[in-house]
Design a protein around this motif. Structure first.
Motif, mmCIF file in Angstrom:
data_model
loop_
_atom_site.group_PDB
_atom_site.id
_atom_site.type_symbol
_atom_site.label_atom_id
_atom_site.label_comp_id
_atom_site.label_asym_id
_atom_site.label_seq_id
_atom_site.Cartn_x
_atom_site.Cartn_y
_atom_site.Cartn_z
ATOM 1 N N LEU B 88 0.827 -1.209 0.000
ATOM 2 C CA LEU B 88 0.000 0.000 0.000
ATOM 3 C C LEU B 88 0.860 1.256 0.000
ATOM 4 O O LEU B 88 0.421 2.320 -0.383
ATOM 5 N N PHE B 89 2.093 1.118 0.472
ATOM 6 C CA PHE B 89 2.899 2.310 0.674
ATOM 7 C C PHE B 89 3.912 2.575 -0.429
ATOM 8 O O PHE B 89 4.433 3.672 -0.529
ATOM 9 N N GLY B 90 4.189 1.540 -1.230
ATOM 10 C CA GLY B 90 5.105 1.763 -2.329
ATOM 11 C C GLY B 90 6.549 1.863 -1.886
ATOM 12 O O GLY B 90 6.917 1.446 -0.777
ATOM 13 N N SER B 91 7.347 2.480 -2.767
ATOM 14 C CA SER B 91 8.794 2.407 -2.573
ATOM 15 C C SER B 91 9.341 3.508 -1.663
ATOM 16 O O SER B 91 10.478 3.422 -1.213
ATOM 17 N N TRP B 92 8.545 4.555 -1.398
ATOM 18 C CA TRP B 92 9.127 5.647 -0.617
ATOM 19 C C TRP B 92 9.364 5.265 0.828
ATOM 20 O O TRP B 92 10.144 5.876 1.528
ATOM 21 N N TRP B 93 8.691 4.225 1.294
ATOM 22 C CA TRP B 93 8.875 3.792 2.671
ATOM 23 C C TRP B 93 10.191 3.038 2.800
ATOM 24 O O TRP B 93 10.342 1.946 2.260
ATOM 25 N N GLY B 94 11.154 3.629 3.473
ATOM 26 C CA GLY B 94 12.468 3.010 3.540
ATOM 27 C C GLY B 94 12.752 2.299 4.849
ATOM 28 O O GLY B 94 13.706 1.542 4.962
ATOM 29 N N LEU B 95 11.896 2.546 5.849
ATOM 30 C CA LEU B 95 12.153 1.938 7.165
ATOM 31 C C LEU B 95 11.585 0.523 7.209
ATOM 32 O O LEU B 95 11.033 0.023 6.236
#
Ligand code: SF4
Ligand code: SF4
Ligand code: FES
Ligand code: FES
Lengths: 257, 272
Positions: B88-95
């Motif tokens: 749901l969050f895609g690639s920008w979530w890096g944590l």
């Protein structure tokens, strides 16, 4: 039949001051703390003030603190203590002391008066009230209360903070609000009295942090927190914090479930 | 005249109107044991779950996915075949993707009526135990921000339902083997089964659930089905504390088991 000498420390004094005094007193099989206090009165301290009545755990008069725990003196068996133990008895520590083991519990009567009474339903004569057992089961648990006020004494909201006494009704009387709000015939709503809202706004339900000391000390074993206070908190949430329920009630106009 | 040295105003059990007793309490039993054990237990879980939630590693060992990482809501999640990947969050979530989903169970437990009691007593000493004076000079309970927010507990209950649903799905997936063939079972399957039973029992025994099922009614006699449901939930509810602890331990154990498998420390004993 066996007899032994027990060590007691009893608070003696009045509003001006006082202290714990040591006594050695005879104990017989099957006795309770109240028996020992009576023996002290009869033999060593004839002016020791103590309130009691039924000696059967039903009048709620003999509330005190025994080894720091709020209890009924007539229901605390001596056999629950070690014979070598010193047993400390003090008056309730949340209320003003009158003398020795007697406190002024009028706080509780004031709080009782602040809870609006049962509102009789319109058009039903007093003798014609009919209720189903399942609808009164919950309130009947609360009706077991003997008004010993041990719960009121233990509740840290007022025990530890005298200044909260104005705002907070205490577990016994919040339970009374819950009882009436669950009552199948109470017509408060129709009369314009919203008990769910007043529980929060006038009786201080929000002060309770559900730490369950009232439940722990209740000699009638009433599940005050689980069955009265938390359900009442949930009912207050319906009113104040739950837009879905609020909307549902607006649309369907079902105030009376 | 304020000199800064006068004694603090006496209140609570030391209020001048009350019996003059210097001790803050006169309890002779081990009243400190329960809050100490509670605080230690909660602390242990917090330390463990923080480590695991931030680790972002060793959370999948086919067919098992750690309950801390399910559903896995970001692109950086490990691919789990047939598993709870929901990007749901895609690639920008890096944590760590665990942080995205753990908010819900965390909020649910943090606002739970039982855990509130546990940490108010264990961590905040408000009160430390019954009839033991608390160390705070002032007390407003749950009447003000932020504690007034405890009242939103029921929304976390609603959110906990789909989460429990997904963990149920994960448990179903444990009936596969590591080649994704159905009809197998290992030791992990048993652990997952116990865990999901406890999670559901804890979730359904919630006080808000009890209220929603029927607690808010005034006439049980007019709502026989809801009365039944309320009765069942009430029975579970009387065990809410035990279920809170049991499910907390089981969820940590399941995660630790997956960690052991994924890190290669242990091999899952297969039954069939
Ligand atoms: S549960 Fe609430 S009312 Fe009962 S003793 Fe604790 S704070 Fe007081
Ligand atoms: S609820 Fe229990 S503790 Fe409180 S006054 Fe009634 S009988 Fe006593
Ligand atoms: S004397 Fe009546 S309750 Fe103890
Ligand atoms: S989960 Fe504990 S009361 Fe809701």
């Amino acid at each position: 039949m066996s007899t032994y000498d027990a060590s007691f420390r009893i608070w003696r004094g009045d509003a001006e001051g006082g202290s714990l005094r040591d006594f050695t007193v005879e104990v017989h099989d099957g006795e309770v703390v109240l028996d020992i206090v009576h023996r002290l009165q009869a033999t060593q301290a004839s002016d020791l003030a103590v309130r009691w009545n039924c000696k059967a755990g039903k009048c709620g008069s003999c509330s005190a603190e025994i080894n720091g725990r709020p209890r009924l003196m007539c229901m605390t068996r001596m056999s629950t203590f070690e014979r070598s133990e010193t047993i400390t008895v003090t008056p309730l520590r949340a209320f003003p002391v009158v003398r020795d083991l007697v406190t002024d519990v009028s706080f509780n009567y004031e709080k009782a008066r602040e809870v609006p009474a049962f509102v009789p339903p319109q058009g039903v004569a007093p003798g014609a009230y009919r209720m189903q057992q399942v609808d009164v089961d919950r309130s009947q648990e609360f009706r077991k209360c003997i008004e010993c006020f041990l719960c009121q004494d233990t509740c840290h909201v007022v025990r530890d903070h005298e200044e909260n006494k104005t705002a907070f009704a205490g577990p016994r009387f919040l339970m009374r609000v819950a009882e009436l709000d669950m009552h199948p015939l109470d017509a408060a709503q129709e009369a314009g009295l919203d008990r769910k809202r007043t529980a929060q706004e006038e009786h201080g339900l929000g002060y309770c942090n559900i730490t369950k000391c009232c439940t722990e000390v209740c000699p009638e074993g009433i599940k005050i927190t689980d069955n009265a206070l938390i359900p009442l908190k949930e009912r207050a949430v319906d009113r104040t914090y739950d837009p879905l329920v609020w909307l549902g009630n607006k649309i369907r106009r079902r105030a009376d479930l | 005249m304020a000199t800064g040295t006068e004694p603090p105003r006496l209140t609570g059990v030391h209020d001048p109107s009350r019996a003059a007793i210097a001790a803050r309490h006169l309890r002779t039993d081990r009243w400190w044991l329960a809050p100490a054990v509670t605080a230690a237990g909660l602390l242990a879980f917090i330390v463990y779950s923080t480590w695991r939630a931030f680790a972002n590693a060793d959370y999948y060992a086919a067919p098992y996915v750690s309950p801390f990482y399910s559903p896995c809501l970001a692109e950086n999640c490990q691919e789990m075949r047939g598993g709870p990947n929901l990007d749901l969050f895609g690639s920008w979530w890096g944590l760590s993707p665990a942080l995205l989903i753990l908010v819900f169970p965390l909020g649910f437990r943090l606002t739970c009526y039982y855990y509130r009691k546990a940490y108010y007593r264990g961590f905040w000493a408000s009160p430390p135990a019954c009839a033991v004076a608390e160390p705070h000079a002032k007390y407003t309970g749950e009447t003000r921000f932020p504690l007034v927010l405890q009242n939103i507990h029921r929304y976390f209950f609603y959110a906990a339902l789909p989460v429990a649903g997904i963990l149920t799905y994960d448990t179903a997936l444990t009936f596969r083997n590591d080649r994704y063939e159905w009809g197998h079972m290992g030791l992990g399957t048993l652990l997952f089964l116990v865990n999901i039973a406890l999670i559901w029992a804890y979730t359904l025994s919630c006080h808000s659930c009890r209220h929603i099922m029927g607690g808010r009614l005034r006439h049980f006699s007019k709502h026989p089905v809801r009365y039944r449901l309320w009765g069942w939930v009430s029975r579970l509810n009387s065990r809410h504390m035990q279920l809170a602890w049991a499910s907390l331990i089981s969820v940590a154990l399941c995660d630790f088991y997956v960690y052991l498998l994924a890190s290669g420390t242990f091999t899952d004993p297969r039954f069939f």
